[in-house]
Design a protein around this motif. Structure first.
Motif, PDB file in Angstrom:
ATOM      1  N   VAL A   1       0.930  -1.012   0.118  1.00 20.99           N
ATOM      2  CA  VAL A   1      -0.104   0.288  -0.146  1.00 20.99           C
ATOM      3  C   VAL A   1       0.595   1.045  -0.126  1.00 20.99           C
ATOM      4  O   VAL A   1       2.177   1.448   1.180  1.00 20.99           O
ATOM      5  CB  VAL A   1      -0.916  -0.023   1.225  1.00 20.99           C
ATOM      6  N   VAL A   2       0.389   1.832  -1.311  1.00 21.85           N
ATOM      7  CA  VAL A   2       1.611   3.472  -1.238  1.00 21.85           C
ATOM      8  C   VAL A   2       0.657   4.416  -0.484  1.00 21.85           C
ATOM      9  O   VAL A   2      -0.425   4.242  -2.081  1.00 21.85           O
ATOM     10  CB  VAL A   2       2.631   3.218  -2.490  1.00 21.85           C
TER      11      VAL A   2
ATOM     12  N   LEU B   1      -9.838   0.612   0.244  1.00 25.28           N
ATOM     13  CA  LEU B   1      -9.301   2.018   0.253  1.00 25.28           C
ATOM     14  C   LEU B   1      -9.675   3.922  -0.270  1.00 25.28           C
ATOM     15  O   LEU B   1      -8.840   4.595   0.318  1.00 25.28           O
ATOM     16  CB  LEU B   1      -7.628   1.490  -0.947  1.00 25.28           C
ATOM     17  N   ASP B   2     -10.440   3.965  -0.278  1.00 28.06           N
ATOM     18  CA  ASP B   2     -11.178   5.207  -0.702  1.00 28.06           C
ATOM     19  C   ASP B   2     -11.984   5.669   1.010  1.00 28.06           C
ATOM     20  O   ASP B   2     -11.652   6.225   1.337  1.00 28.06           O
ATOM     21  CB  ASP B   2     -12.152   5.390  -1.346  1.00 28.06           C
TER      22      ASP B   2
ATOM     23  N   GLN C   1      -8.581   8.903   7.098  1.00 28.66           N
ATOM     24  CA  GLN C   1      -7.279   9.173   7.258  1.00 28.66           C
ATOM     25  C   GLN C   1      -7.025  11.114   7.262  1.00 28.66           C
ATOM     26  O   GLN C   1      -6.527  11.552   7.710  1.00 28.66           O
ATOM     27  CB  GLN C   1      -6.345   8.979   6.414  1.00 28.66           C
ATOM     28  N   ASN C   2      -7.633  11.395   5.749  1.00 28.96           N
ATOM     29  CA  ASN C   2      -8.265  13.213   5.669  1.00 28.96           C
ATOM     30  C   ASN C   2      -8.636  13.541   5.891  1.00 28.96           C
ATOM     31  O   ASN C   2      -8.464  14.563   6.810  1.00 28.96           O
ATOM     32  CB  ASN C   2      -8.631  12.943   4.043  1.00 28.96           C
TER      33      ASN C   2
ATOM     34  N   GLN D   1      -3.582  12.234  -1.506  1.00 25.89           N
ATOM     35  CA  GLN D   1      -4.659  12.315  -2.924  1.00 25.89           C
ATOM     36  C   GLN D   1      -4.909  10.857  -3.510  1.00 25.89           C
ATOM     37  O   GLN D   1      -6.255  10.743  -4.030  1.00 25.89           O
ATOM     38  CB  GLN D   1      -3.689  12.805  -3.708  1.00 25.89           C
ATOM     39  N   LYS D   2      -4.120  10.032  -3.078  1.00 27.20           N
ATOM     40  CA  LYS D   2      -4.507   8.682  -3.993  1.00 27.20           C
ATOM     41  C   LYS D   2      -3.086   8.118  -3.321  1.00 27.20           C
ATOM     42  O   LYS D   2      -2.761   7.986  -2.628  1.00 27.20           O
ATOM     43  CB  LYS D   2      -3.883   8.662  -5.395  1.00 27.20           C
TER      44      LYS D   2
END
Length: 870
Positions: A143-144, A320-321, A327-328, A337-338
């Protein structure tokens, strides 16, 4: 039948595939096979042209079978053809033995270039196939996160701890493992060292195939057990039979643990991008960070995901979204951002651009540079071969004439010489491979802190490289000599009237290109060495020669050491710091006029900037006696001022950590990290002594080593359970210096190799010219020309060649190396003239020495004997 239809270019099958079918297919079968292929093609064309083209190509390849292949007349003469090839090989071998000097020159030159090319191939193949040894490598991803930090975006391999629980519930996921690196002190008996650790979930050993040589593979399921590598076991116990042995580990003053070794891990294989010394169960890490373990704003360890074999990675997008949203919301200052799932096999190649990656990294510029070096040296060796091959043709003129008289055509002569050349290149390939195996690859491993095994990722890759490279070298080096020889007139050769070598423009052009490539590589290598020397002499922005650093475990150690060094004659000043230049820095965001900017933050103690000799440019430095300095005053560097666009920085303000900060001073830019990274905006603020993690000491003049010894003695008293934590500030960039020196050795080797190959090519061409002009030189001597005049006549053309080659090669080498240096270093390196001077001097000296080595042939030859033959 092949349908007769009006066809546009869009509706036609691939032309090359159709022609290939017509070329190999037997005439009596062509109509039926081609008709079936076209019928299938037009049926597929109704759906999609790409699919139709692909299937047509597949059908053409599928029908390429022995019974369908067109029979040629060569089958009737297979025995004759075999005998002919055998004859060519025997003739070539005899010629190789008879002309041992040019053959040896060719083999040595090609072997050196091929050895370097093989070494580069092994390195590149190993690097781009790292981690492929894991059975489920295709199903593993990292996961990046692409994170916006101020006005920049960077990639991070770190993720919040709770993410793993979300991913585990996804139906496409088989397993998830969290893993993170740290450093801690290890004690076994009287042995105490700092070691690298990896905290990992038990699933880590289920996802990856790291081999356990003894003990339990499921050791990480037990919180009080650890796995150690063979190297660690041998380091502390002298052998690998250590299962059940105790090991004390101190992560911090508050976190000391007694572990039992539950398994021994085979030393990390060369084809792994992750180096593992000690594995500790993740629950220990959770216990150490229990107060913040569920904080979504903290990006901690890496998350490795193993998907189910038939599942698609896209099935994880919703989770992941969701993670990105959590997190945001938790940290709006660094929004993600991604989120990318990076396949395991791509992690190593991409790690150079990923913060917090567990894989070792290498810059793409370094890998491209190695390929360019191998390509240039191979071309030089091929030009060298061509010059020497043409020069040696004089000894085979009669053989060529006789072959032509008895019916040999151009095609047969070309085939003969290409076959002989292929044989010689095959010998060079074997020698070059042995050179790479026994010398070059081991030498590379000694220079760099990596271990590259001599091997190939697959037999298909080996066949493709070695077979393709052999053919490429054989064609590049042998095509011109073969066609050149085949162009001779048989009658003129047998009558001795063939004006061999009368037109040597092409040979001189080859030599010029060879010299130009040699000068290109020499200038490029010397420019790289010049850049390394530039960084060795570069001003760091402060005086670092007499500074010692002690890494602290807690603030109490600072006070204890300070009390013992206050009266020392070896130490003139001390200061503390939470973050220390060259060792650690903190990245934070500041807000100015509604915009966020990323900056480096150093929390330091009173007198730190003075002790470190940081140069003040405007205003004043921080002062502990001024109350406001403890709360809101900061000192910034020139880069910070430039980023903000301030004309006068003193008195300006911005917000950092929700506190309004006022700039009281500006210091000159300095290097706080190695030279691979650009200097960024920096903020200094006063930190409390209880947060100090570094103690910085300035040694008295000429007392640096004495101060070091005194500090080590004090450290043993203050922290008997800790390894020595005293170091020199001048060693802050020692990894950079070590890599730079290793790279310099490679560049010197490449430069010397280029000169040797160029000398070999020159030797061949001078030998050729001596053969052609020996009678001319003899006549000149008979008519009174001195030996020196003959030498001038011989060397004049070659000096012109060197000058032309320098004019072409030097700018090319400079341009190429400037691109590489710009990709490696953010600093603009000033142009140095000495690489050009050294390059032209070396090439001129090489030309002179080579000509002198052959000049004796003229001085020893009696002109009367030479002219009597005429």
């Amino acid at each position: 039948m092949k349908p007769i239809l009006p066809m546009s270019e869009f509706s036609k099958p691939p032309r090359w595939a159709d022609r290939f079918l017509q070329w190999y297919c037997r005439p009596e079968l062509l109509e039926e096979i081609q008709g079936d292929a076209y019928e299938i093609y037009y049926r597929d064309l109704k759906e999609k042209k790409i699919r139709a083209d692909g299937r047509f190509i597949w059908n053409v390849i599928r029908f390429f079978r022995w019974r369908n292949i067109r029979k040629t007349r060569l089958e009737k003469y297979s025995t004759t053809t075999t005998d002919m090839i055998k004859s060519y090989l025997i003739s070539g071998f005899r010629n190789m033995v008879r002309n041992s000097t040019p053959s040896l020159i060719n083999i040595i030159g090609l072997s050196i270039a091929i050895g370097i090319a093989v070494t580069v191939f092994v390195l590149e193949d190993s690097f781009y196939h790292l981690d492929s040894m894991h059975t489920r490598a295709d199903d593993i991803a990292l996961v990046v996160n692409h994170i916006k930090d101020g006005d920049e975006t960077y990639k991070s391999a770190r993720s919040p701890h709770p993410l793993a629980e979300i991913l585990k519930n996804n139906t496409a996921v088989e397993k998830v493992a969290r893993a993170g690196r740290t450093v801690a002190s290890v004690r076994v008996g009287e042995l105490v060292f700092k070691e690298r650790f990896v905290f990992a979930d038990p699933e880590f050993m289920e996802i990856f195939d790291f081999r356990i040589i003894s003990g339990d593979r499921n050791t990480l399921a037990h919180k009080d057990q650890i796995i150690v590598s063979e190297a660690i076991a041998t380091k502390y116990f002298g052998n690998t039979d250590v299962v059940g042995q105790p090991m004390s580990i101190k992560f911090s003053e508050q976190h000391k643990y007694e572990f039992t070794i539950g398994g021994v891990l085979e030393d990390t294989p060369a084809n792994s991008s992750m180096y593992i010394d000690i594995l500790v169960s993740a629950p220990v890490w959770v216990e150490m960070n229990k107060d913040r373990i569920n904080d979504w704003s903290l990006l901690l360890g890496s998350n490795f995901v193993l998907k189910k074999p038939q599942a698609a990675w896209s099935a994880l997008s919703s989770d992941l979204d969701q993670f990105r949203k959590f997190q945001n919301e938790a940290d709006a200052t660094r929004p993600i951002q991604k989120v990318e799932l990076l396949p395991l096999k791509e992690v190593a190649a991409a790690s150079w651009d990923i913060s917090g990656s567990m894989s070792w990294s290498n810059s793409p510029a370094s890998m491209i540079s190695l390929i360019l070096i191998a390509a240039i040296l191979t071309l030089i060796a091929c030009f060298n071969y061509m010059n020497v091959a043409v020069a040696s043709v004089t000894t085979r003129l009669k053989e060529i004439g006789i072959r032509k008289v008895i019916g040999g055509g151009k095609r047969e002569i070309i085939f003969q010489f290409l076959l002989e050349n292929l044989s010689l290149c095959a010998i060079a390939l074997c020698v070059g491979t042995l050179l790479a195996y026994y010398l070059l690859v081991p030498g590379f491993n000694q220079m760099f802190p990596v271990k590259i095994e001599f091997g190939v990722s697959s037999w298909q890759m080996a066949m493709l490289f070695f077979g393709g490279f052999l053919l490429l070298v054989a064609i590049l080096s042998g095509a011109y000599p073969s066609f050149y020889v085949a162009s001779f007139s048989a009658i003129k050769v047998l009558k001795g009237k063939e004006k061999f070598g009368n037109k040597s423009v092409f040979s001189k052009s080859l030599l010029t290109m060879q010299f130009a490539l040699s000068i290109t590589s020499i200038v490029a290598c010397l420019m790289f060495i010049a850049a390394s020397h530039y960084f060795e002499r570069l001003d760091w922005g402060y005086k670092h020669d007499e500074i010692l650093v002690v890494e602290l475990q807690n603030s109490h150690q600072y006070e204890e050491i300070l009390s013992q060094v206050r009266l020392s004659k070896n130490i003139s000043a001390t200061a503390g710091a939470m973050r220390h230049i060259g060792y650690s820095e903190e990245t934070t965001n500041i807000t100015y006029e509604g915009k966020e900017y990323s900056t480096k933050l150093f929390g330091v103690g009173h007198q730190y900037l003075e002790l470190m000799n940081i140069r003040l440019k405007a205003g004043r430095l921080l002062n502990e006696s001024i109350a406001s300095d403890k709360i809101e005053s900061v000192v910034v560097n020139e880069k910070f001022v430039k980023k903000m666009g301030w004309a006068d920085a003193v008195g300006q303000s911005f917000v950092c950590d929700s506190v309004k900060r006022f700039v009281v001073g500006v210091v000159e830019d300095f290097y706080y990290d190695d030279f691979y990274n650009p200097i960024e905006p920096v903020v200094f603020s006063l930190a409390l002594q209880e947060n100090f993690r570094y103690m910085v000491l300035h040694a008295s003049s000429g007392k640096l080593l004495a101060a070091e010894g005194e500090l080590k003695s004090i450290w043993k008293k203050v922290a008997p359970d800790e390894p020595t934590a005293v170091s020199f500030q001048s060693n802050a960039f020692q990894n950079f210096v070590r890599n730079s020196k290793a790279n310099n050795k490679i560049m010197v080797f490449v430069a010397i190799t280029s000169i040797i190959l160029a000398a070999m090519g020159l030797y061949g061409l001078i030998s050729y010219n001596l053969t052609r002009r020996l009678k001319e030189f003899s006549i000149r001597r008979v008519f009174g020309a001195s030996v020196f005049e003959v030498f001038q006549l011989m060397s004049g053309d070659y000096l012109i060649i060197v000058v032309v080659a320098f004019i072409v090669g030097a700018p090319l080498g400079a341009w190429m190396m400037n691109i590489i240096l710009a990709s490696l270093y953010p600093t603009v390196i000033p142009l140095a003239m000495w690489p050009y001077v050294v390059a032209i001097s070396l090439m001129t000296l090489m030309v002179g020495l080579t000509i002198l080595s052959l000049f004796g042939k003229i001085t020893r030859e009696n002109p009367t004997n030479t002219l009597r033959v005429e």
